[in-house]
Design a protein around this motif. Structure first.
Motif, PDB file in Angstrom:
ATOM      1  N   ALA A   3       0.953  -1.237   0.047  1.00  0.00           N
ATOM      2  CA  ALA A   3      -0.018  -0.051  -0.137  1.00  0.00           C
ATOM      3  C   ALA A   3       0.816   1.525   0.013  1.00  0.00           C
ATOM      4  N   GLY A   4       0.318   2.231  -0.579  1.00  0.00           N
ATOM      5  CA  GLY A   4       1.206   3.601  -0.595  1.00  0.00           C
ATOM      6  C   GLY A   4       0.662   4.726   0.517  1.00  0.00           C
ATOM      7  N   PHE A   5       1.356   5.760   0.554  1.00  0.00           N
ATOM      8  CA  PHE A   5       0.860   6.710   1.421  1.00  0.00           C
ATOM      9  C   PHE A   5      -0.509   7.102   1.510  1.00  0.00           C
ATOM     10  N   PHE A   6      -1.249   7.200   0.330  1.00  0.00           N
ATOM     11  CA  PHE A   6      -2.405   7.773   0.521  1.00  0.00           C
ATOM     12  C   PHE A   6      -3.318   6.578   1.042  1.00  0.00           C
ATOM     13  N   GLN A   7      -3.261   5.394   0.705  1.00  0.00           N
ATOM     14  CA  GLN A   7      -3.984   4.242   1.460  1.00  0.00           C
ATOM     15  C   GLN A   7      -3.681   4.144   2.968  1.00  0.00           C
ATOM     16  N   THR A   8      -2.582   4.432   3.457  1.00  0.00           N
ATOM     17  CA  THR A   8      -2.138   4.374   4.722  1.00  0.00           C
ATOM     18  C   THR A   8      -2.714   5.502   5.498  1.00  0.00           C
ATOM     19  N   ALA A   9      -3.243   6.719   4.793  1.00  0.00           N
ATOM     20  CA  ALA A   9      -3.761   7.840   5.391  1.00  0.00           C
ATOM     21  C   ALA A   9      -5.289   7.664   5.161  1.00  0.00           C
ATOM     22  N   ASP A  10      -5.766   6.802   4.643  1.00  0.00           N
ATOM     23  CA  ASP A  10      -7.201   6.612   4.396  1.00  0.00           C
ATOM     24  C   ASP A  10      -8.030   6.693   5.849  1.00  0.00           C
ATOM     25  N   GLY A  11      -8.975   7.684   5.675  1.00  0.00           N
ATOM     26  CA  GLY A  11      -9.594   8.210   6.836  1.00  0.00           C
ATOM     27  C   GLY A  11      -8.983   9.024   7.814  1.00  0.00           C
ATOM     28  N   GLY A  12      -7.867   9.502   7.161  1.00  0.00           N
ATOM     29  CA  GLY A  12      -7.065  10.605   8.054  1.00  0.00           C
ATOM     30  C   GLY A  12      -6.785  11.880   7.029  1.00  0.00           C
ATOM     31  N   THR A  13      -5.066  12.231   7.338  1.00  0.00           N
ATOM     32  CA  THR A  13      -4.723  13.225   6.467  1.00  0.00           C
ATOM     33  C   THR A  13      -3.428  12.895   6.004  1.00  0.00           C
ATOM     34  N   ILE A  14      -3.107  13.356   4.821  1.00  0.00           N
ATOM     35  CA  ILE A  14      -1.803  13.092   4.349  1.00  0.00           C
ATOM     36  C   ILE A  14      -1.196  14.505   4.035  1.00  0.00           C
ATOM     37  N   PHE A  15       0.004  14.695   4.084  1.00  0.00           N
ATOM     38  CA  PHE A  15       0.504  16.079   4.214  1.00  0.00           C
ATOM     39  C   PHE A  15       1.638  16.151   2.940  1.00  0.00           C
ATOM     40  N   LEU A  16       1.354  16.635   2.029  1.00  0.00           N
ATOM     41  CA  LEU A  16       2.451  16.627   0.917  1.00  0.00           C
ATOM     42  C   LEU A  16       3.348  17.945   0.983  1.00  0.00           C
ATOM     43  N   ASP A  17       4.590  17.579   1.646  1.00  0.00           N
ATOM     44  CA  ASP A  17       5.453  18.569   1.836  1.00  0.00           C
ATOM     45  C   ASP A  17       6.237  19.007   0.467  1.00  0.00           C
ATOM     46  N   GLU A  18       6.464  20.241   0.234  1.00  0.00           N
ATOM     47  CA  GLU A  18       7.083  20.750  -0.935  1.00  0.00           C
ATOM     48  C   GLU A  18       6.541  20.039  -2.029  1.00  0.00           C
ATOM     49  N   VAL A  19       5.218  20.259  -2.349  1.00  0.00           N
ATOM     50  CA  VAL A  19       4.477  19.628  -3.403  1.00  0.00           C
ATOM     51  C   VAL A  19       5.235  20.407  -4.687  1.00  0.00           C
ATOM     52  N   SER A  20       5.406  21.589  -4.530  1.00  0.00           N
ATOM     53  CA  SER A  20       6.208  22.397  -5.921  1.00  0.00           C
ATOM     54  C   SER A  20       7.170  21.457  -6.555  1.00  0.00           C
ATOM     55  N   GLU A  21       8.049  20.374  -5.713  1.00  0.00           N
ATOM     56  CA  GLU A  21       9.026  19.674  -6.242  1.00  0.00           C
ATOM     57  C   GLU A  21       8.693  18.507  -7.270  1.00  0.00           C
ATOM     58  N   THR A  22       7.280  18.204  -7.358  1.00  0.00           N
ATOM     59  CA  THR A  22       6.827  17.191  -8.066  1.00  0.00           C
ATOM     60  C   THR A  22       7.038  17.664  -9.477  1.00  0.00           C
ATOM     61  N   SER A  23       7.115  16.583 -10.310  1.00  0.00           N
ATOM     62  CA  SER A  23       6.958  16.623 -11.918  1.00  0.00           C
ATOM     63  C   SER A  23       5.800  16.883 -12.485  1.00  0.00           C
ATOM     64  N   LEU A  24       5.426  17.529 -13.499  1.00  0.00           N
ATOM     65  CA  LEU A  24       4.338  17.666 -14.394  1.00  0.00           C
ATOM     66  C   LEU A  24       3.557  16.394 -14.508  1.00  0.00           C
ATOM     67  N   ALA A  25       4.172  15.244 -14.774  1.00  0.00           N
ATOM     68  CA  ALA A  25       3.621  13.943 -14.675  1.00  0.00           C
ATOM     69  C   ALA A  25       2.962  13.560 -13.515  1.00  0.00           C
ATOM     70  N   MET A  26       3.876  13.782 -12.311  1.00  0.00           N
ATOM     71  CA  MET A  26       3.076  13.375 -11.148  1.00  0.00           C
ATOM     72  C   MET A  26       2.134  14.253 -10.752  1.00  0.00           C
ATOM     73  N   GLN A  27       2.257  15.411 -11.162  1.00  0.00           N
ATOM     74  CA  GLN A  27       1.076  16.471 -10.934  1.00  0.00           C
ATOM     75  C   GLN A  27      -0.407  16.030 -11.551  1.00  0.00           C
ATOM     76  N   VAL A  28      -0.392  15.513 -12.608  1.00  0.00           N
ATOM     77  CA  VAL A  28      -1.416  14.861 -13.402  1.00  0.00           C
ATOM     78  C   VAL A  28      -2.039  13.971 -12.382  1.00  0.00           C
ATOM     79  N   LYS A  29      -1.441  12.838 -12.074  1.00  0.00           N
ATOM     80  CA  LYS A  29      -1.519  11.977 -11.110  1.00  0.00           C
ATOM     81  C   LYS A  29      -2.290  12.362 -10.074  1.00  0.00           C
ATOM     82  N   LEU A  30      -1.506  13.233  -9.085  1.00  0.00           N
ATOM     83  CA  LEU A  30      -2.017  13.924  -8.110  1.00  0.00           C
ATOM     84  C   LEU A  30      -3.454  14.457  -8.191  1.00  0.00           C
ATOM     85  N   LEU A  31      -3.669  15.228  -9.222  1.00  0.00           N
ATOM     86  CA  LEU A  31      -4.934  15.907  -9.893  1.00  0.00           C
ATOM     87  C   LEU A  31      -5.968  14.911  -9.929  1.00  0.00           C
ATOM     88  N   ARG A  32      -5.776  13.727 -10.371  1.00  0.00           N
ATOM     89  CA  ARG A  32      -6.824  12.614 -10.904  1.00  0.00           C
ATOM     90  C   ARG A  32      -7.136  12.069  -9.303  1.00  0.00           C
TER      91      ARG A  32
END
Length: 226
Positions: free
Chosen positions: A38-67
């Motif tokens: 499982a990934g961090f999103f599944q681990t945080a299910d029902g709670g909170t995920i904190f994406l620190d320095e989200v500006s460092e993600t690539s454009l490709a990853m940003q598309v997946k986060l948006l989805r």
């Protein structure tokens, strides 16, 4: 609020691993994937995920986060079906996302999806007496760890900490400084001479017209550099 809080340092995870770390992966999805994870999103299910320095993600990853933010589901690497997740998403950045958008480095649609409630945090140099409160807090913390009495700060030292320095490293820099002072100072009071050079040079010098011009120039140059 009682559920999991999962912090993720987006700038500290290699780009090639970030997707599998965030969304998880299926057994056999890639070489070395001997079992599903499982990934961090599944681990945080029902709670909170904190994406620190989200500006460092690539454009490709940003598309997946948006989805994920739009559909409330994640696709594990190697999976054909999404998995629903219910998470509160917090994101932070020390860069201007609007400037990155203009440069084509950050997706505008993801920015507006994240920017529901914005909490601007002023730099330490703009936080006035917070600097003094934090200095006392860290002094107490590190004195306790090292078994030493909690030192006090002279009035001039407090003035320098509050108004005489730019604090480019913000709270982390202040914490490291106080840690060093607690460990290295022998007396029960921290004076200006105990401070490192950049802070000592910020102390206003008394006017002395008998000093050579070269000395005055050297002090001014050191102050500007500091």
């Amino acid at each position: 609020s009682a559920a999991a809080f999962v912090p993720v340092n987006c700038g500290g995870i290699p780009e090639g691993l970030l997707e599998s770390e965030l969304f998880g992966y299926m057994k056999g999805a890639f070489t070395g994937a001997g079992e599903s994870r499982a990934g961090f999103f599944q681990t945080a299910d029902g709670g909170t995920i904190f994406l620190d320095e989200v500006s460092e993600t690539s454009l490709a990853m940003q598309v997946k986060l948006l989805r994920v933010l739009q559909d409330r589901e994640v696709y594990m690497v190697g999976a054909n079906r999404g998995r629903k997740v219910d998470v509160r998403v917090l994101a932070s950045t020390n860069k201007s996302l609007t400037d990155l958008i203009k440069k084509g480095l950050f997706r505008e649609d993801l920015y507006f999806r994240l920017n529901v409630i914005a909490i601007p945090l002023p730099p330490l140099r703009e936080r006035g007496d917070d600097i003094l409160l934090l200095a006392h807090h860290f002094a107490k913390k590190y004195a306790g760890e090292s078994g030493k009495p909690v030192p006090r700060f002279s009035d001039e030292t407090m003035r320098v900490l509050k108004t005489g320095y730019h604090w480019p490293g913000n709270v982390r820099e202040l914490e490291n400084l106080i840690h060093r002072l607690v460990v290295m100072t022998d007396g029960d009071c921290i004076e200006v001479p105990d401070l490192p050079e950049p802070l000592r040079f910020s102390v206003a010098q008394e006017q002395d017209l008998t000093r050579p011009l070269a000395v005055v120039e050297a002090e001014y140059i050191r102050s500007v550099l500091a």
